[in-house]
Design an enzyme around this catalytic site. Structure first.
Site, PDB file in Angstrom:
ATOM      1  N   CYS A  90       0.804  -1.226   0.000  1.00  0.00           N
ATOM      2  CA  CYS A  90       0.000   0.000   0.000  1.00  0.00           C
ATOM      3  C   CYS A  90       0.834   1.272   0.000  1.00  0.00           C
ATOM      4  CB  CYS A  90      -0.913   0.077   1.226  1.00  0.00           C
ATOM      5  SG  CYS A  90      -2.244  -1.116   1.183  1.00  0.00           S
TER       6      CYS A  90
ATOM      7  N   GLY B  52       1.359  -0.044  -4.977  1.00  0.00           N
ATOM      8  CA  GLY B  52       0.136  -0.830  -5.056  1.00  0.00           C
ATOM      9  C   GLY B  52      -0.601  -0.534  -6.343  1.00  0.00           C
TER      10      GLY B  52
ATOM     11  N   ASN C 141      -1.207   1.396   5.553  1.00  0.00           N
ATOM     12  CA  ASN C 141      -0.134   0.636   4.909  1.00  0.00           C
ATOM     13  C   ASN C 141       0.545  -0.206   5.974  1.00  0.00           C
ATOM     14  OD1 ASN C 141       1.956  -0.265   3.209  1.00  0.00           O
ATOM     15  ND2 ASN C 141       3.244   1.467   3.759  1.00  0.00           N
ATOM     16  N   GLY C 142       0.718  -1.487   5.711  1.00  0.00           N
ATOM     17  CA  GLY C 142       1.389  -2.354   6.672  1.00  0.00           C
ATOM     18  C   GLY C 142       0.643  -3.656   6.843  1.00  0.00           C
TER      19      GLY C 142
ATOM     20  N   TYR D  97      14.030  -2.443  -2.635  1.00  0.00           N
ATOM     21  CA  TYR D  97      13.059  -2.588  -3.724  1.00  0.00           C
ATOM     22  C   TYR D  97      11.792  -1.743  -3.586  1.00  0.00           C
ATOM     23  CZ  TYR D  97       9.510  -4.734  -6.694  1.00  0.00           C
ATOM     24  OH  TYR D  97       8.510  -4.943  -7.609  1.00  0.00           O
TER      25      TYR D  97
END
Ligand code: SF4
Length: 480
Positions: A8, A36, A111-112, A255
């Site tokens: 996300c 995402g 996010n997570g 990345y």
């Protein structure tokens, strides 16, 4: 590309005046699209009236000119991009999630990944909550609502709800009058805020989104911090700061994050170049050219070339308009997709000894296919340098590193992988070297759990989700 993916990206803006925040959020989400690509959404708040749109698809596809024009102006907005694991790419899981409750409306993006999501969800269901999605966001929303009933303010409710949340989370939340950002005490995922020339505050997963809307980076949100943006300005609540060891995800630097982002004070590009330099120092080879597997290997390949003195060239042309490989369900499709996406530039590799740099190897199938393309284009030798250590363990914190059965390095020796991928030599960045790079400034702490199995928090207890296969670290260590 059969690659790992982040799950996300979040964005929020608080403006001092009413303006067109939908387009601003759109540009920010465009910059966060790499985090995402399965769904996205924007919610704009004009005087407590929330207008939103979310759907499956890319930002540019969901938010057409007409859709953007349908949003009115506002003073606060939040946006979200999401990548779901298999089976979770549904409209219900798209965000921001808008919730109406007795104390008002809120919209939130997340996010997570919570490690205690299943326990919290079960508890909430037994208390009468009805879930519409499988996203952690909904669990967080219910926890905030519960906390709000006894809290004097929404920011206090967020802070109190954090007592119950375990794992990785960055939250961007909009109430009728406030924008609130919160980061978990370990600081797994990045979150920063900035300010535009006209005084609007913006919060985003990465600084590249701030750049996209012309905002200047102020600073990262501290692990455990809650920041409130409202008519009084900016306030910080630090109740949860320094309650856990900072464990910023090192894979963001390998990345996940964009190389033009600054994460927790580090340039992602510089970190990647350094990873390439370390590989060149430790694993020198006789070769004619250094190439990268674009785009994730680009920066480390530059580092390898700089350190080794071997020229860096464009070895592959990447067709940026082809979708990501992992959305193609079977192996045959995935292999065809590699060919559609990457084409070797034969004049660069034909008759050459090639150093090929990529960020990681997950299952190994994509890497093998890429190497085959290079051989077909005439490369006489392929030396594969990987700018991260081998993936041995799954991630429980929001990066889709799968369980051990799917990780080639967990199941095979280095020599076996070399043969399977079909290269003349194969080297990974050593974990100790990665730590040296990460700890250069000595300030931050990092998570390396997918490489060494040392999880900074408890790991998920319950089954029934993607974490079904639990790793027995002791057993693994004995075997290897
Ligand atoms: Fe990042 Fe790996 Fe830790 Fe997950 S386990 S947060 S991918 S370093």
């Amino acid at each position: 590309m059969n690659k790992i993916h982040e799950e996300c990206g979040v964005f929020g803006v608080y403006s001092s005046e009413v303006k067109n925040l939908a387009s601003m959020t759109y540009y920010a989400l465009y910059a966060l699209q790499h985090r995402g690509q399965d769904s996205c959404g924007i919610v704009v708040n004009d005087g407590g009236v929330f207008t939103g749109k979310k759907d499956l698809g890319l930002v540019g596809d969901v938010f057409t000119k007409e859709v953007l024009a349908s949003f009115g102006p506002g003073k606060i907005a939040v946006g979200h991009v999401r990548a779901g694991v298999k089976g979770s790419v549904t409209h219900a899981n798209a965000q921001p999630l808008v919730v109406n409750h007795v104390k008002g409306t809120m919209a939130l993006g997340f996010n997570g990944s919570l490690v205690n999501k299943n326990e919290l969800r079960t508890e909430l269901e037994l208390q009468g909550s009805i879930f519409h999605s499988t996203a952690d966001t909904e669990v967080i929303a219910y926890e905030i609502i519960k906390a709000r009933l006894n809290a004097p303010s929404i920011e206090r409710a967020v802070t109190n709800a954090m007592d119950k949340l375990k794992g990785a989370y960055c939250i961007v939340l909009m109430s009728p009058t406030k924008l609130i950002a919160a980061r978990d005490p370990n600081g797994f995922r990045p979150l920063c805020y900035g300010v535009t020339e006209d005084g609007s505050y913006v919060v985003a997963s990465e600084s590249c989104a701030l750049d996209a809307v012309g905002a200047k980076l102020v600073r990262d949100v501290k692990p455990g911090e809650v920041i409130v943006f409202d008519s009084m300005g900016v306030r910080s609540i630090e109740d949860h700061c320094n309650t856990a060891k900072m464990s910023s995800c090192i894979f963001e630097f390998v990345y996940n994050a964009r190389p033009d982002s600054i994460v927790d004070g580090y340039s992602v590009h510089e970190a990647r170049v350094e990873m390439g330099r370390y590989l060149a120092k430790k694993y020198p080879v006789e070769a004619d050219v250094v190439i990268s597997v674009p785009d994730s290997g680009n920066d480390a390949a530059i580092g390898y070339a700089k350190e080794s003195g071997i020229p860096y060239e464009l070895g592959f042309l990447k067709n940026k308009y082809v979708g990501r490989t992992f959305i193609f369900p079977d192996q045959k499709d995935r292999e065809d997709q590699v060919r559609k996406k990457l084409n070797p530039i034969s004049s660069v590799v034909n008759g050459k000894r090639v150093v090929m740099v990529d960020d990681s190897i997950v299952r190994g199938t994509t890497s093998g296919r890429v190497v085959k393309l290079l051989r077909e284009a005439g490369a006489t030798e392929v030396h594969f340098m990987v700018s991260s250590p081998p993936f041995l363990f799954p991630c429980y914190y929001g990066t889709d590193v799968p369980n051990k059965d799917m990780l080639i390095a967990n199941q095979h020796t280095l020599e076996e992988i070399r043969q399977m991928v079909g290269v003349d030599s194969l080297n990974y960045l050593d974990l100790e070297d990665m730590k040296k790079i990460a700890l250069m400034d000595g300030k931050n702490g990092f998570c390396y759990a997918c490489f060494n199995g040392e999880y900074p928090t408890e790991t998920p207890k319950s089954t029934g989700n993607k974490y079904e296969t639990k790793i027995n670290i002791e057993e693994y260590t004995k075997r290897h």
